[in-house]
Each structure stands twice: as C-alpha cells, then as structure tokens.
Design a protein around this motif. Structure first.
Motif, PDB file in Angstrom:
ATOM      1  N   LEU A 117       0.830  -1.201   0.000  1.00 27.38           N
ATOM      2  CA  LEU A 117       0.000   0.000   0.000  1.00 27.38           C
ATOM      3  C   LEU A 117       0.863   1.250   0.000  1.00 27.38           C
ATOM      4  O   LEU A 117       1.940   1.271   0.606  1.00 27.38           O
ATOM      5  N   PRO A 118       0.404   2.323  -0.659  1.00 27.45           N
ATOM      6  CA  PRO A 118       1.169   3.571  -0.662  1.00 27.45           C
ATOM      7  C   PRO A 118       1.457   4.038   0.756  1.00 27.45           C
ATOM      8  O   PRO A 118       0.596   3.948   1.636  1.00 27.45           O
ATOM      9  N   GLY A 119       2.691   4.489   0.968  1.00 22.58           N
ATOM     10  CA  GLY A 119       3.091   4.970   2.284  1.00 22.58           C
ATOM     11  C   GLY A 119       3.738   3.910   3.144  1.00 22.58           C
ATOM     12  O   GLY A 119       4.264   4.205   4.205  1.00 22.58           O
ATOM     13  N   SER A 120       3.713   2.655   2.702  1.00 21.34           N
ATOM     14  CA  SER A 120       4.350   1.594   3.485  1.00 21.34           C
ATOM     15  C   SER A 120       5.771   1.361   2.974  1.00 21.34           C
ATOM     16  O   SER A 120       6.163   1.868   1.928  1.00 21.34           O
ATOM     17  N   LEU A 121       6.542   0.613   3.740  1.00 24.08           N
ATOM     18  CA  LEU A 121       7.911   0.275   3.362  1.00 24.08           C
ATOM     19  C   LEU A 121       7.926  -1.084   2.671  1.00 24.08           C
ATOM     20  O   LEU A 121       7.069  -1.925   2.935  1.00 24.08           O
ATOM     21  N   VAL A 122       8.912  -1.302   1.796  1.00 26.75           N
ATOM     22  CA  VAL A 122       9.048  -2.598   1.127  1.00 26.75           C
ATOM     23  C   VAL A 122       9.900  -3.506   2.009  1.00 26.75           C
ATOM     24  O   VAL A 122      11.057  -3.212   2.296  1.00 26.75           O
ATOM     25  N   ASN A 123       9.304  -4.603   2.446  1.00 27.46           N
ATOM     26  CA  ASN A 123      10.001  -5.602   3.242  1.00 27.46           C
ATOM     27  C   ASN A 123      10.698  -6.559   2.276  1.00 27.46           C
ATOM     28  O   ASN A 123      10.052  -7.089   1.366  1.00 27.46           O
ATOM     29  N   PRO A 124      11.999  -6.817   2.437  1.00 28.19           N
ATOM     30  CA  PRO A 124      12.695  -7.693   1.498  1.00 28.19           C
ATOM     31  C   PRO A 124      12.138  -9.118   1.463  1.00 28.19           C
ATOM     32  O   PRO A 124      12.292  -9.819   0.460  1.00 28.19           O
ATOM     33  N   ASP A 125      11.470  -9.544   2.507  1.00 28.84           N
ATOM     34  CA  ASP A 125      10.893 -10.888   2.545  1.00 28.84           C
ATOM     35  C   ASP A 125       9.575 -10.974   1.780  1.00 28.84           C
ATOM     36  O   ASP A 125       9.018 -12.064   1.637  1.00 28.84           O
ATOM     37  N   ALA A 126       9.063  -9.849   1.317  1.00 33.09           N
ATOM     38  CA  ALA A 126       7.766  -9.823   0.645  1.00 33.09           C
ATOM     39  C   ALA A 126       7.884  -9.870  -0.873  1.00 33.09           C
ATOM     40  O   ALA A 126       6.892  -9.725  -1.565  1.00 33.09           O
TER      41      ALA A 126
END
Length: 193
Positions: free
Chosen positions: A79-88
């Motif tokens: 979702l916009p405003g969230s961080l990208v988790n490398p595990d995702a």
C-alpha cells in the motif's frame, strides 16, 4: 518589544529544528508510491525513497538496493506509504509440487465484481452454454478449487486475467473450460481449504 518577541520566536524555532535533527539519524529506504497488488511485478514507478529512523525494528530495503526488488513479484499487497520488506518479494511465483499454473480470461459475469488478491481461495465452476446443458459429457462436472496467484485487468477486452494454481491433474480441464469461455470463479471464505 515586538522585535525582541520575533527574535525569541525565531531562536526557539531554530532550536527545535536543531534538537530534532541532532537527536535522530535517518536512513533512506524503499517505500511504496502506489499500490501494488499481491502477485504483481514491482516497477520503478511503484517505488519511492523515504527516510526511516536508524535502529528501528522495521525491515526495509535500503534505497541503494532498490534495484534488487525491481522486476520481482510481491507476495503481499503493498500500500502507498508503506515500506518494502525484502521478505515480501520473490523472483517468480512457481506452483508447488502437484500444482499447475493456469490463466483464465474472465468477463464480468464470470467472476465476482470485487478485487481478487493472491492467496484467495476460489472454486472454478464449469458453466455450460445453452447447447450443452443436457450433454452427458458435462453432466456432473465437478468444480475445481484453486488459489489466485495474480490478476491483470485487460482494458481492451474488459476482461480480467486471473492466474491460478490448481491441482495438476485438473489443469487441462480448467484450461479447456477457460479457452471455451465456460469457466466461472467463485471466491470462497478463507480457511475452507
């Protein structure tokens, strides 16, 4: 007196800025600029650089490694405003053992009018035409359960391409239904596997 008040106000503002900047240190990480649905490929315009406080427990991709997630698929909705988790993120979505990946091009009447997300449990049902309602070959055709991998809207045809994993022994049947325009999808409640 007014001049002294303005000077004190300005000094107070500068002091607050100094305290804020000296009390914390941040690092640039990869954030989400626009929604990316689960199963979709991450593109450059989906990402944005954001500042995150160092030493936090959040897992995020450093902005220097943004190229590592481009072109990969997301396992969850971003979702916009969230961080990208490398595990995702993953290189590609591969069906598991005993599974096959099947794509169906579905018109609005062949699917629910709500967004489908990766991991949604669905039932694929054969929907006969007027000519084959009484055909012995379609009588008793059992529905096939599957999991949504991804969806893509085809604006030109007003159809939704739904990529699904299904049991390998049902893949040819589901693909045949799809190519004949006879497949319909129903979303099942979570936990009904």
């Amino acid at each position: 007196m007014i001049g002294l008040g303005l000077a004190l106000t300005a000094l107070g503002g500068l002091g607050a800025v100094w305290l804020t900047s000296s009390g914390t240190s941040t690092t640039a990480v990869v954030g989400v600029a626009r929604e990316v649905r689960a199963g979709q490929v991450i593109q450059r315009q989906d990402l944005v650089s954001v500042e995150s406080e160092k030493g936090t427990q959040l897992r995020a991709v450093p902005v220097q490694r943004a190229e590592d997630v481009l072109g990969k698929r997301t396992l969850v909705r971003l979702l916009p405003g969230s961080l990208v988790n490398p595990d995702a993120v993953v290189d590609k979505l591969v069906p598991g053992p005993g599974q096959a990946l099947v794509g169906l091009s579905l018109a609005p009447g062949q699917r629910p009018a709500v967004p489908m997300d990766a991991g949604d449990l669905v039932e694929i049902v054969y929907t006969p035409s007027g000519q084959d309602v009484t055909s012995p070959s379609t009588a008793g055709t059992a529905p096939v359960r599957g999991l949504v991998v991804s969806t893509v809207e085809d604006q030109d045809s007003n159809k939704t391409i739904v990529n699904l994993t299904v049991p390998a022994d049902s893949a040819a049947t589901v693909a045949t239904w799809g190519s004949a325009g006879r497949a319909t999808i129903a979303i099942l409640p979570a936990g009904q596997d």
